[in-house]
Design an enzyme around this catalytic site. Structure first.
Site, PDB file in Angstrom:
ATOM      1  N   GLU A 198      -6.085   0.181   8.587  1.00 30.37           N
ATOM      2  CA  GLU A 198      -6.034   0.164   7.118  1.00 30.37           C
ATOM      3  C   GLU A 198      -7.376  -0.317   6.606  1.00 30.37           C
ATOM      4  O   GLU A 198      -7.960  -1.261   7.145  1.00 30.37           O
ATOM      5  CB  GLU A 198      -4.991  -0.830   6.581  1.00 30.37           C
ATOM      6  N   GLU A 255       1.582   2.631  -5.287  1.00 31.69           N
ATOM      7  CA  GLU A 255       2.999   2.393  -5.004  1.00 31.69           C
ATOM      8  C   GLU A 255       3.543   1.394  -6.025  1.00 31.69           C
ATOM      9  O   GLU A 255       3.332   0.188  -5.908  1.00 31.69           O
ATOM     10  CB  GLU A 255       3.165   1.862  -3.578  1.00 31.69           C
ATOM     11  N   LYS A 287       5.741  -1.731  -4.937  1.00 31.65           N
ATOM     12  CA  LYS A 287       5.239  -2.683  -3.946  1.00 31.65           C
ATOM     13  C   LYS A 287       5.160  -4.075  -4.563  1.00 31.65           C
ATOM     14  O   LYS A 287       4.705  -4.238  -5.703  1.00 31.65           O
ATOM     15  CB  LYS A 287       3.866  -2.239  -3.435  1.00 31.65           C
ATOM     16  N   GLU A 320      -2.004  -4.722  -5.252  1.00 29.41           N
ATOM     17  CA  GLU A 320      -1.212  -4.058  -4.223  1.00 29.41           C
ATOM     18  C   GLU A 320      -0.651  -2.720  -4.697  1.00 29.41           C
ATOM     19  O   GLU A 320      -0.358  -1.844  -3.880  1.00 29.41           O
ATOM     20  CB  GLU A 320      -0.062  -4.962  -3.768  1.00 29.41           C
TER      21      GLU A 320
END
Length: 347
Positions: free
Chosen positions: A269, A318, A321, A327
């Site tokens: 990642e 997202e 999340k 995030e």
């Protein structure tokens, strides 16, 4: 087409050059840039549409955080290679002395889709103090044994994904080592990886390093935009123009100190948020992704010319999340499948 010389020495040299060139080409092809496919959103495209989006943008590798059957089925025949996670909550069940759970997991989620799968990731960012920590290594072994029984042990590598908080003394990079509190956890895992010629998967975020230490780390250093050397490692005179290389090399240094100098590092990642925090802008995120993609095939100062297989986080924002605002803002594409940073050259 070139004709090899009748001189045997020149012919041998030319042949060796061709072999080296082909090997190098294969190495760079293998060390591609992939994208992580997170699903914690209520507005995302269908799995089939997502796989088509990967293909249409030349993205040839995906990380999938749980074995979603619709995605696994859509990947078949796509040419996209997969890094497939065993979710953290599933790890203890695969670590049992009774290997049947691991066998069932592999039989259900791996064997039918094996042609697409490159790595199995047993846990993501599990720390030594986490309740799943004692299960990681036995689960890795059980999964590998199940792969071998299905004649997939040489085709699919088993590893786990760590974050860089397990590394200390990362400045200068050559001083990097696994911290004392984590060494009893990491040492047997590293031995497993070395024995089975599997890479260590590491989540590398220059963004979080930068925002936590803006006094000592410049934005240019974190974004690959420094005009020259920022750090020279006094132990080996290696020069660093960007923080990403320094962080990766600190992991290589830690692996060497742990007795695994030949274990590869795959960046499982990395990314930069476009909103929600300090320096989290569309411009900075686009700069990071473009520069990173252009850079990773060059290797690092400790591994020059050794391309770094790297997975960008993430395909979409997202909205479900949890955690900090950042995030929810790491997506390369909008939920309507439009590129957030223009056309990135993933290939």
């Amino acid at each position: 087409m070139a004709v090899l010389s009748n001189n045997p020495h020149k012919a041998i040299a030319a042949t060796l050059f061709i072999v080296a060139f082909v090997s190098l080409s294969l190495h760079f092809t293998d060390a591609q840039v992939g994208v992580c496919y997170g699903m914690l959103g209520d507005n995302l495209p269908t799995e089939k549409d997502v796989v088509h989006l990967y293909k249409s943008n030349g993205i040839r590798a995906m990380r999938l955080y749980s074995p979603n059957l619709a995605t696994l089925q859509a990947l078949q025949g796509s040419g996209i290679k997969l890094m497939l996670d065993v979710p953290n909550e599933t790890v203890p069940s695969l670590a049992s002395s009774d290997p049947s759970s691991a066998m069932q997991w592999v039989t259900t989620y791996v064997v039918p889709f094996a042609s697409s799968i490159k790595y199995i990731v047993v846990g993501n960012e599990i720390h030594p103090s986490d309740k799943q920590a004692s299960s990681v290594l036995p689960a890795m072994q059980n999964v590998l044994n199940a792969l071998k029984q299905n004649k997939l042990g040489d085709l699919i590598k088993v590893s786990t994904s760590i974050d860089t908080t397990l590394i200390v003394n990362s400045y200068p990079p050559s001083d990097g080592q696994f911290n004392d509190t984590s060494s009893s956890y990491t040492a047997p895992i590293i031995k497993f990886l070395s024995t089975n010629k599997s890479p260590l998967l590491v989540n590398v975020y220059t963004y979080f390093a930068y925002v936590s230490n803006q006094r000592d780390i410049s934005l240019n250093y974190a974004l690959f935009t420094s005009p020259g050397t920022v750090v020279t490692d006094p132990n080996n005179n290696k020069n660093y123009k960007n923080l990403f290389d320094a962080m990766v090399d600190s992991v290589y240094a830690a692996l060497a100190k742990a007795g695994a100098p030949n274990t590869a590092v795959v960046v499982s990642e990395t990314g930069w948020p476009s909103d929600g925090g300090d320096a989290a802008t569309v411009n900075n995120a686009g700069t990071y992704y473009r520069n990173l993609i252009n850079h990773v095939e060059q290797g690092t100062p400790l591994r020059p010319g050794q391309a770094i297989e790297t997975y960008l986080f993430a395909m979409f924002d997202e909205d479900k999340k949890i955690g900090a605002n950042t995030e929810r803002n790491f997506g390369l594409f909008t939920p309507t499948k439009h590129p957030k940073y223009g056309q990135l050259n993933f290939s």
